[in-house]
Design a protein around this motif. Structure first.
Motif, PDB file in Angstrom:
ATOM      1  N   CYS A 113      40.100  48.020  21.870  1.00 27.51           N
ATOM      2  CA  CYS A 113      41.352  47.833  22.606  1.00 27.51           C
ATOM      3  C   CYS A 113      41.610  46.379  22.975  1.00 27.51           C
ATOM      4  N   GLY A 114      40.614  45.508  22.860  1.00 30.95           N
ATOM      5  CA  GLY A 114      40.853  44.118  23.196  1.00 30.95           C
ATOM      6  C   GLY A 114      39.580  43.350  23.472  1.00 30.95           C
ATOM      7  N   LEU A 115      39.780  42.152  24.003  1.00 26.32           N
ATOM      8  CA  LEU A 115      38.695  41.231  24.332  1.00 26.32           C
ATOM      9  C   LEU A 115      38.711  40.934  25.820  1.00 26.32           C
ATOM     10  N   MET A 116      37.560  40.701  26.376  1.00 28.45           N
ATOM     11  CA  MET A 116      37.470  40.177  27.737  1.00 28.45           C
ATOM     12  C   MET A 116      36.498  39.012  27.712  1.00 28.45           C
ATOM     13  N   LEU A 117      36.638  38.120  28.674  1.00 28.55           N
ATOM     14  CA  LEU A 117      35.716  37.000  28.782  1.00 28.55           C
ATOM     15  C   LEU A 117      35.707  36.498  30.202  1.00 28.55           C
ATOM     16  N   GLU A 118      34.695  35.714  30.501  1.00 25.27           N
ATOM     17  CA  GLU A 118      34.657  34.966  31.748  1.00 25.27           C
ATOM     18  C   GLU A 118      34.124  33.592  31.419  1.00 25.27           C
ATOM     19  N   THR A 119      34.561  32.623  32.191  1.00 26.15           N
ATOM     20  CA  THR A 119      34.076  31.263  31.995  1.00 26.15           C
ATOM     21  C   THR A 119      33.967  30.594  33.356  1.00 26.15           C
ATOM     22  N   GLU A 120      33.210  29.523  33.397  1.00 22.06           N
ATOM     23  CA  GLU A 120      33.046  28.795  34.644  1.00 22.06           C
ATOM     24  C   GLU A 120      34.384  28.195  35.090  1.00 22.06           C
ATOM     25  N   LYS A 121      34.570  28.134  36.383  1.00 22.48           N
ATOM     26  CA  LYS A 121      35.777  27.509  36.912  1.00 22.48           C
ATOM     27  C   LYS A 121      35.849  26.036  36.505  1.00 22.48           C
ATOM     28  N   THR A 122      34.699  25.424  36.247  1.00 20.07           N
ATOM     29  CA  THR A 122      34.656  24.009  35.876  1.00 20.07           C
ATOM     30  C   THR A 122      34.896  23.776  34.384  1.00 20.07           C
ATOM     31  N   ASN A 123      35.023  24.828  33.597  1.00 16.10           N
ATOM     32  CA  ASN A 123      35.244  24.693  32.150  1.00 16.10           C
ATOM     33  C   ASN A 123      36.728  24.410  31.901  1.00 16.10           C
ATOM     34  N   ASP A 124      37.108  23.157  32.075  1.00 10.83           N
ATOM     35  CA  ASP A 124      38.519  22.780  31.940  1.00 10.83           C
ATOM     36  C   ASP A 124      39.062  23.099  30.552  1.00 10.83           C
ATOM     37  N   ILE A 125      38.267  22.871  29.525  1.00 11.60           N
ATOM     38  CA  ILE A 125      38.718  23.135  28.151  1.00 11.60           C
ATOM     39  C   ILE A 125      39.043  24.615  27.990  1.00 11.60           C
ATOM     40  N   GLY A 126      38.098  25.479  28.360  1.00 12.38           N
ATOM     41  CA  GLY A 126      38.295  26.915  28.215  1.00 12.38           C
ATOM     42  C   GLY A 126      39.415  27.451  29.089  1.00 12.38           C
ATOM     43  N   ASN A 127      39.502  26.948  30.309  1.00 13.59           N
ATOM     44  CA  ASN A 127      40.521  27.445  31.226  1.00 13.59           C
ATOM     45  C   ASN A 127      41.934  27.043  30.816  1.00 13.59           C
ATOM     46  N   LYS A 128      42.066  26.068  29.947  1.00 18.83           N
ATOM     47  CA  LYS A 128      43.365  25.740  29.361  1.00 18.83           C
ATOM     48  C   LYS A 128      43.580  26.491  28.050  1.00 18.83           C
TER      49      LYS A 128
END
Length: 148
Positions: A113-128
């Motif tokens: 049904c889809g993808l989920m993920l989590e990343t660090e709040k400090t991961n500016d690249i990923g959070n964009k």
């Protein structure tokens, strides 16, 4: 940029472990190629994860690793996008987006049904990156960890 993405098998273990080791160093972990290799081999031997590598001119420059989960509301399989990495020399060329697109295609291929993920709040690249790729931020949940 011309690239090729392929699903990893045991014959790709050395190349995958090299990238996985660099990924862990990015997250402030000690370099340990042998431990990375063993970890990935166990995942592949036991069919616990699916890994896709992106190649540019026959050089492995990034990967995405997915783990199977099940969604309690949708009552379907979903994939955890656990790890995504592109070598710093190849960033900014659309390869992360290509790997995410391949992960989305894997959802279609496997009936998830889809993808989920989590990343660090400090991961500016990923959070964009993730919102640009269609991921929605879930501010309704807190993530907690218990480590033994």
């Amino acid at each position: 940029m011309d690239y090729n993405i392929k699903k990893v098998g045991l014959k790709d273990l050395d190349t995958t472990a090299e990238l996985f080791n660099l990924y862990r160093v990015f997250y402030r972990q000690e370099e340990d190629y042998e431990k990375c290799k063993k970890f990935l081999q166990e995942r592949l031997d036991n069919e616990q994860s699916n890994i896709f590598i992106v190649f540019v001119e026959d050089k492995a420059v990034g990967f995405v690793q997915l783990y199977k989960l099940y969604h309690y509301i949708k009552l379907q399989k979903q994939w955890l996008l656990s790890d995504l990495f592109v070598h710093p020399d190849y960033r900014g060329k659309g390869l992360s987006v290509a790997l995410i697109d391949r992960a989305k295609q894997w959802c279609d291929e496997t009936g998830a049904c889809g993808l989920m993920l989590e990343t660090e709040k400090t991961n500016d690249i990923g959070n964009k990156l993730y919102p640009r790729c269609g991921f929605e931020y879930d501010g309704n949940h807190n993530y907690y960890y218990w480590w033994k």
